[in-house]
Structure formats: structure tokens, C-alpha cells
Design an enzyme around this catalytic site. Structure first.
Site, PDB file in Angstrom:
ATOM      1  N   GLY A  25       0.829  -1.211   0.000  1.00 25.84           N
ATOM      2  CA  GLY A  25       0.000   0.000   0.000  1.00 25.84           C
ATOM      3  C   GLY A  25       0.854   1.248   0.000  1.00 25.84           C
ATOM      4  O   GLY A  25       1.613   1.496   0.938  1.00 25.84           O
ATOM      5  N   VAL A  37      -2.169  -7.678  -3.628  1.00 27.51           N
ATOM      6  CA  VAL A  37      -1.812  -8.691  -2.635  1.00 27.51           C
ATOM      7  C   VAL A  37      -3.013  -9.579  -2.349  1.00 27.51           C
ATOM      8  O   VAL A  37      -4.091  -9.098  -1.994  1.00 27.51           O
ATOM      9  CB  VAL A  37      -1.286  -8.019  -1.350  1.00 27.51           C
ATOM     10  CG1 VAL A  37      -1.160  -9.032  -0.221  1.00 27.51           C
ATOM     11  CG2 VAL A  37       0.060  -7.389  -1.619  1.00 27.51           C
ATOM     12  N   GLU A  93     -18.272  18.553   1.784  1.00 25.84           N
ATOM     13  CA  GLU A  93     -17.450  19.151   0.724  1.00 25.84           C
ATOM     14  C   GLU A  93     -18.100  18.977  -0.639  1.00 25.84           C
ATOM     15  O   GLU A  93     -18.136  19.909  -1.453  1.00 25.84           O
ATOM     16  CB  GLU A  93     -16.047  18.530   0.746  1.00 25.84           C
ATOM     17  CG  GLU A  93     -15.232  19.052   1.923  1.00 25.84           C
ATOM     18  CD  GLU A  93     -13.961  18.257   2.230  1.00 25.84           C
ATOM     19  OE1 GLU A  93     -13.195  18.718   3.086  1.00 25.84           O
ATOM     20  OE2 GLU A  93     -13.730  17.202   1.634  1.00 25.84           O
ATOM     21  N   GLY A 147      -0.215   4.354   0.093  1.00 25.98           N
ATOM     22  CA  GLY A 147      -1.032   5.497   0.521  1.00 25.98           C
ATOM     23  C   GLY A 147      -0.218   6.353   1.475  1.00 25.98           C
ATOM     24  O   GLY A 147       1.019   6.325   1.464  1.00 25.98           O
ATOM     25  N   PHE A 148      -0.912   7.092   2.332  1.00 25.27           N
ATOM     26  CA  PHE A 148      -0.211   8.011   3.240  1.00 25.27           C
ATOM     27  C   PHE A 148       0.738   7.262   4.182  1.00 25.27           C
ATOM     28  O   PHE A 148       1.855   7.720   4.426  1.00 25.27           O
ATOM     29  CB  PHE A 148      -1.220   8.807   4.062  1.00 25.27           C
ATOM     30  CG  PHE A 148      -1.875   9.896   3.274  1.00 25.27           C
ATOM     31  CD1 PHE A 148      -1.202  11.075   3.003  1.00 25.27           C
ATOM     32  CD2 PHE A 148      -3.164   9.748   2.780  1.00 25.27           C
ATOM     33  CE1 PHE A 148      -1.794  12.083   2.270  1.00 25.27           C
ATOM     34  CE2 PHE A 148      -3.769  10.750   2.050  1.00 25.27           C
ATOM     35  CZ  PHE A 148      -3.085  11.925   1.794  1.00 25.27           C
ATOM     36  N   ALA A 202      -5.567  11.220   7.415  1.00 23.84           N
ATOM     37  CA  ALA A 202      -4.239  11.209   6.802  1.00 23.84           C
ATOM     38  C   ALA A 202      -3.106  11.432   7.825  1.00 23.84           C
ATOM     39  O   ALA A 202      -2.099  10.708   7.782  1.00 23.84           O
ATOM     40  CB  ALA A 202      -4.190  12.244   5.680  1.00 23.84           C
ATOM     41  N   ASP A 210      -5.715   3.448   7.865  1.00 23.29           N
ATOM     42  CA  ASP A 210      -7.158   3.198   7.948  1.00 23.29           C
ATOM     43  C   ASP A 210      -7.515   1.753   8.242  1.00 23.29           C
ATOM     44  O   ASP A 210      -8.640   1.469   8.623  1.00 23.29           O
ATOM     45  CB  ASP A 210      -7.826   3.585   6.610  1.00 23.29           C
ATOM     46  CG  ASP A 210      -8.037   5.078   6.492  1.00 23.29           C
ATOM     47  OD1 ASP A 210      -7.609   5.820   7.401  1.00 23.29           O
ATOM     48  OD2 ASP A 210      -8.646   5.505   5.490  1.00 23.29           O
TER      49      ASP A 210
HETATM   50  C1  LIG Z   1     -12.892  11.452  -0.248  1.00 19.03           C
HETATM   51  C2  LIG Z   1     -11.972  11.417   0.949  1.00 19.03           C
HETATM   52  C3  LIG Z   1     -11.640  12.597   1.613  1.00 19.03           C
HETATM   53  C4  LIG Z   1     -10.794  12.583   2.703  1.00 19.03           C
HETATM   54  N1  LIG Z   1     -10.489  13.764   3.324  1.00 19.03           N
HETATM   55  C5  LIG Z   1      -9.614  13.765   4.336  1.00 19.03           C
HETATM   56  C6  LIG Z   1      -9.209  14.992   4.935  1.00 19.03           C
HETATM   57  O1  LIG Z   1      -9.667  16.085   4.538  1.00 19.03           O
HETATM   58  N2  LIG Z   1      -8.300  14.958   5.948  1.00 19.03           N
HETATM   59  C7  LIG Z   1      -7.779  13.764   6.396  1.00 19.03           C
HETATM   60  O2  LIG Z   1      -6.941  13.777   7.297  1.00 19.03           O
HETATM   61  N3  LIG Z   1      -8.148  12.594   5.872  1.00 19.03           N
HETATM   62  C8  LIG Z   1      -9.046  12.556   4.848  1.00 19.03           C
HETATM   63  N4  LIG Z   1      -9.421  11.360   4.293  1.00 19.03           N
HETATM   64  C9  LIG Z   1      -8.917  10.103   4.890  1.00 19.03           C
HETATM   65  C10 LIG Z   1      -7.507   9.812   4.438  1.00 19.03           C
HETATM   66  O3  LIG Z   1      -7.406   9.935   3.036  1.00 19.03           O
HETATM   67  C11 LIG Z   1      -7.141   8.416   4.906  1.00 19.03           C
HETATM   68  O4  LIG Z   1      -7.206   8.395   6.312  1.00 19.03           O
HETATM   69  C12 LIG Z   1      -5.743   8.022   4.445  1.00 19.03           C
HETATM   70  O5  LIG Z   1      -5.696   7.966   3.037  1.00 19.03           O
HETATM   71  C13 LIG Z   1      -5.359   6.665   5.027  1.00 19.03           C
HETATM   72  O6  LIG Z   1      -4.072   6.342   4.570  1.00 19.03           O
HETATM   73  P1  LIG Z   1      -3.652   4.824   4.379  1.00 19.03           P
HETATM   74  O7  LIG Z   1      -2.213   4.839   4.040  1.00 19.03           O
HETATM   75  O8  LIG Z   1      -4.114   4.007   5.527  1.00 19.03           O
HETATM   76  O9  LIG Z   1      -4.519   4.313   3.122  1.00 19.03           O
HETATM   77  P2  LIG Z   1      -4.672   4.890   1.661  1.00 19.03           P
HETATM   78  O10 LIG Z   1      -4.149   6.270   1.565  1.00 19.03           O
HETATM   79  O11 LIG Z   1      -6.087   4.637   1.304  1.00 19.03           O
HETATM   80  O12 LIG Z   1      -3.727   3.948   0.782  1.00 19.03           O
HETATM   81  C14 LIG Z   1      -3.953   2.579   0.655  1.00 19.03           C
HETATM   82  C15 LIG Z   1      -3.153   2.064  -0.534  1.00 19.03           C
HETATM   83  O13 LIG Z   1      -3.221   0.641  -0.528  1.00 19.03           O
HETATM   84  C16 LIG Z   1      -3.381   0.180  -1.846  1.00 19.03           C
HETATM   85  N5  LIG Z   1      -4.013  -1.144  -1.803  1.00 19.03           N
HETATM   86  C17 LIG Z   1      -5.255  -1.446  -1.350  1.00 19.03           C
HETATM   87  N6  LIG Z   1      -5.465  -2.770  -1.448  1.00 19.03           N
HETATM   88  C18 LIG Z   1      -4.346  -3.321  -1.970  1.00 19.03           C
HETATM   89  C19 LIG Z   1      -3.969  -4.645  -2.299  1.00 19.03           C
HETATM   90  N7  LIG Z   1      -4.775  -5.697  -2.127  1.00 19.03           N
HETATM   91  N8  LIG Z   1      -2.735  -4.855  -2.826  1.00 19.03           N
HETATM   92  C20 LIG Z   1      -1.902  -3.798  -3.043  1.00 19.03           C
HETATM   93  N9  LIG Z   1      -2.210  -2.532  -2.727  1.00 19.03           N
HETATM   94  C21 LIG Z   1      -3.414  -2.277  -2.192  1.00 19.03           C
HETATM   95  C22 LIG Z   1      -4.271   1.227  -2.474  1.00 19.03           C
HETATM   96  O14 LIG Z   1      -4.166   1.203  -3.889  1.00 19.03           O
HETATM   97  C23 LIG Z   1      -3.723   2.515  -1.866  1.00 19.03           C
HETATM   98  O15 LIG Z   1      -2.717   3.108  -2.645  1.00 19.03           O
HETATM   99  C24 LIG Z   1     -10.267  11.348   3.184  1.00 19.03           C
HETATM  100  C25 LIG Z   1     -10.600  10.159   2.522  1.00 19.03           C
HETATM  101  C26 LIG Z   1     -11.444  10.188   1.410  1.00 19.03           C
HETATM  102  C27 LIG Z   1     -11.786   8.908   0.704  1.00 19.03           C
END
Ligand SMILES: Cc1cc2nc3c(=O)[nH]c(=O)nc-3n(C[C@H](O)[C@H](O)[C@H](O)COP(=O)(O)OP(=O)(O)OC[C@H]3O[C@@H](n4cnc5c(N)ncnc54)[C@H](O)[C@@H]3O)c2cc1C
Length: 420
Positions: free
Chosen positions: A10, A79, A170, A12-13, A315, A299
């Protein structure tokens, strides 16, 4: 000397920040896996859905973000299996052996068991969903413009957003501004001032994560810009004709889902303890109780703050957890013990529309223009990639001056009327 292999699932953040911290560390090799080739800045997804920004402005290729780190290998893959005994991660293409595993796959939508609603009310979690919402919204205006039947025009110009959290607010604010200030000058046959945007929230107030005072400000701001806010209102049914609430039916061709999220199903691959929502339970070091080398972040993790309250899906939580975990892995490699994670709460903010936002930090509350400028600044600051920061900054200035929306493209055209 053999090097330690860290596999991050992943980008993401959480994942991307863990990788950066491990970048160019001697004796550590990193493989970062993601099913997509880009890191997505989800907080600005709603602007893609509302035609304010283009997808590429809020997404950056993972390879380019991490290109300066020689010890990081980027691989695209979904994965599908994790074997903790063998210490391997399996994708559809390849198996990866790890010394340390960081699982950070984020969350997806939850329709609370009513998965058939997704077809009629897309959620907002990915670029594909954002462009689909954009297509539906812009198409509804176009179909209304060429329609003669007033009842059908009303259905096209009624937009329902389910969920009064930050994303729903929003979307509602941005849609209202687009209809009332941007498009109304361009459509000649319909009066876009009559556009109806209805925000539905099951709880007794919108933005329940903020203080009651600030959610009241947000609600009043939404009403001022023409949004109807319905609290204590539960949706019973969503279909192609609209939304049922108790005995009432709102006829609408465009419904958007912003009501619920659930953690990525990859958490189940660990066969470890899950909380009621399906998040993987981790200890204060963010690893599994039974496996000190397996971390779950962001998350999809159920982690707690010092007061034993669950950490929110935000995030900053994911970013701080990613950095902290990387530091702990480095400490371990140096023969030092791990440090417990402690979340530094930087507060929260939500924007309602042009010049309107709310923000809250440690008892300090702000709303209106001050909060809005703070929101703009923070989002530019955290947006990944210098090019994106510059593009988004100038887009926002342009939009502020002209009320324009630069990304009003209807892709995947379906010009038939939605009802046949
Ligand atoms: C529309 C929206 C608005 C938001 N606004 C805010 C905000 O204003 N402020 C704030 O703080 N937070 C906000 N959030 C929440 C914030 O974006 C999340 O808390 C944050 O992205 C979590 O980070 P993460 O690294 O856990 O997951 P993510 O950033 O979701 O990254 C997960 C990654 O895992 C990858 N992945 C998933 N499954 C698999 C798999 N099986 N195999 C390989 N890769 C995989 C995905 O492709 C992705 O790149 C918002 C979320 C959304 C959806």
C-alpha cells in the site's frame, strides 16, 4: 552482510511515508507493492468529482516519488495472500519474502450490507469513482437542458448526497457553487438557480467529529449557499429513480454515497484479531501481538491514543504511523528496542465552499475565511509532488477569480436519458 528486507503493501499516506523514511538506509532493502501505480491524495478527490481539478493534479506516480532512493523497489501487484509462518506476501505475479511487513491498504466503501445501492449511488474513494461522479453530475445538467418535461427537469436537477461527514459536506458545498455560480451563466434553457442539493445525515448533526458549535456553523453555511440539510434522516432505499426516506421518496437522477467506510479486506489475510469494523488490532508499537515484525497502519489498523481512544481514519494518523514504524524498524536493525507510538493530534478541518470552512485544534475553533485559508494552505503543503502543488495553487486562484471549473469533461458518454 545480508540486508533486511522490508515489504510495504500500500503506497497510501502510511506506506509512502514509511518508505521515504527507510529510503537510502544502509543494509535495508524495501519493496513497496500497490495495485495502482500512483499515490492518491484522497482529501482532494471531491474536487475531481466536482470538476475543479483533474485527476493527475492529485495523484503522483509512486516510482517518481521514490526514485531517489536506491534501496527501494516499486512493484505493481494486488496482494492476495500473506503467509506469516513462511513470511511471504503473494501477489498475482510474484511472491515476496519479508523480514518486516508493513500492511497499509487503507479503506473502501461500506453500504452497510446494501451493496446493490452502489450502482445507483457511487462512493468517492478512487479516481475512477471521482470521474464517474463527475460524469453523472455533468450529464444530469446536460440532460436537463435538452428536456421539455418539467418533472424530468426537476429530477435531473435534484442531487442527493448521503452522509454528512467531511466528504458529504465538501461535495454538497462544491456542487452547489458549481450549479449556482459556474454553470448558471452557460445553460440557456434551464434555470440552474432551481437546482436542489440535498444532504442527508442519519445522526443529529453533520460533521459529528467537530464540536456542536462548528457543525452548526457548517450547516448554516451550507444553507446559505442553497443546500438542504436533513439530519436525523435515514435512507431506506436507493434505486435508479431516487432515494426513499421512510414514507417519502426523493426523485433524483444523481445520488452520491458518502456515508460509510470499511477497512481493506487484506486485513483478513493475517488471520489475526479484528475489531467490530474489521480493522486489524495492533498494540502500542503498531505490530501484531504475536508477530513483532508485522505492522498494520493507517485506515486498516485499530490503534489507540494515550487515553485508549481509537485513532480516527485520517491522513495525519497514517503519515505519523508510517514514519514511526520506519524508525522502529531502523532501531531494531541497530539492535535497539522499539518505541511505542503516540499520535500528535494536529486538529481537523473541513471546507464548505468558497471562503467557508471550519477548523478545530486543541479547543481552538475557527470558521469562515481564516479557516478556509488555513485549509487551502495545509492541503497545498501536504499534496505530494512540487508540480501538483504549483498546478493546484494556480487552479485555485483561477477558480477563485473566475468561478470557473477547469475539468468539466464528460468522459464515457452515455447520452441516453437515464430512464431509458
Ligand atoms: C474522499 C476522501 C476525503 C478525505 N479527506 C480527508 C481529509 O480532509 N483529511 C484527512 O486527514 N483525511 C481525509 N481522508 C482520509 C484519508 O485519506 C485516509 O485516512 C488516508 O488515506 C489513510 O491512509 P492509508 O495509508 O491508511 O490508506 P490509503 O491512503 O487509502 O492507501 C492505501 C493504498 O493501498 C493500496 N491497496 C489497497 N489494497 C491493496 C492490495 N490488495 N494490494 C496492493 N495494494 C493495495 C491502495 O491502492 C492505496 O494506494 C479522506 C478520505 C477520502 C476517501
Amino acid at each position: 552482510m545480508t540486508s533486511t528486507h522490508v515489504v510495504i503493501v500500500g503506497a497510501g499516506f502510511a506506506g509512502i511515508n514509511a518508505a521515504k523514511k527507510l529510503g537510502n538506509k544502509k543494509e535495508i532493502q524495501v519493496t513497496i507493492l500497490d495495485k495502482k501505480n500512483y499515490h492518491l491524495f484522497q482529501p482532494l478527490l471531491y474536487q475531481v468529482a466536482m470538476a475543479g481539478l483533474s485527476p493527475a493534479e492529485i495523484a503522483s506516480p509512486i516510482r517518481s516519488i521514490l526514485s531517489k532512493y536506491n534501496n527501494i523497489n516499486v512493484a505493481i501487484g494486488n496482494v492476495t495472500e500473506i503467509n506469516l509462518q513462511d513470511q511471504t506476501v503473494k501477489t498475482e505475479f510474484k511472491n515476496y519474502k519479508f523480514d518486516y511487513l508493513i500492511l497499509a491498504c487503507g479503506a473502501t466503501h461500506s453500504y452497510f450490507g446494501k451493496n446493490n445501492w452502489e450502482e445507483f449511488a457511487p462512493g468517492l474513494k478512487s479516481i475512477e469513482q471521482a470521474t464517474e461522479i463527475r460524469r453523472r453530475v455533468l450529464t444530469a445538467f446536460e440532460l436537463a437542458e435538452r428536456e421539455n418535461n418539467p418533472k424530468k427537469i426537476r429530477e435531473y436537477l435534484t442531487f442527493v448526497i448521503v452522509g454528512g461527514g467531511p466528504t458529504g459536506v465538501e461535495l454538497a458545498g462544491s456542487l452547489s457553487e458549481m450549479a449556482h455560480f459556474t454553470l448558471n451563466k452557460e445553460f440557456k434553457n434551464i434555470d440552474l438557480k432551481s437546482t436542489s442539493i440535498i444532504l442527508i445525515e442519519a445522526g443529529d448533526r453533520i460533521l459529528a467529529g467537530f464540536s456542536p458549535e462548528l457543525s452548526e456553523h457548517a450547516k448554516n453555511d451550507l444553507i446559505k449557499i442553497g443546500v438542504t440539510v436533513k439530519t436525523n434522516t435515514r435512507v431506506n432505499e436507493i434505486n435508479e429513480s431516487g432515494v426513499r426516506i421512510g414514507d417519502d421518496f426523493i426523485s433524483s437522477k444523481t445520488v452520491i454515497w458518502a456515508a460509510g467506510v470499511q477497512p481493506s479486506a487484506t486485513g483478513k489475510l493475517l488471520s489475526s484479531e479484528l475489531d467490530r469494523a474489521g480493522k486489524v488490532v495492533v498494540n502500542e508499537y503498531l505490530h501484531l501481538a504475536e508477530y513483532k515484525n508485522v505492522f498494520v497502519l493507517g485506515d486498516q489498523a485499530c490503534a489507540f491514543d494515550k487515553e485508549k481512544r481509537p485513532l480516527p481514519g485520517l491522513a495525519p494518523v497514517a503519515i505519523q504511523q508510517g514514519i514511526h514504524t520506519a524508525k522502529n524498524i531502523i532501531r531494531n536493525c541497530e539492535g535497539k528496542s522499539m518505541m511505542p507510538f503516540s499520535y500528535f493530534d494536529k486538529g481537523q478541518m473541513a471546507t464548505i465552499g468558497r471562503g467557508r470552512a471550519i477548523s478545530e485544534y486543541s479547543g481552538f475553533k475557527a470558521h469562515g475565511k481564516i479557516a478556509w485559508f488555513a485549509w487551502l494552505f495545509i492541503h497545498i503543503l501536504y499534496l505530494v509532488g512540487f508540480r501538483n502543488k504549483v498546478f493546484v495553487f494556480f487552479q485555485w486562484i483561477w477558480s477563485y477569480i473566475t468561478f470557473g471549473r477547469g475539468a468539466r469533461l464528460i468522459t464515457k458518454q452515455e447520452w441516453k436519458n437515464n430512464d431509458g
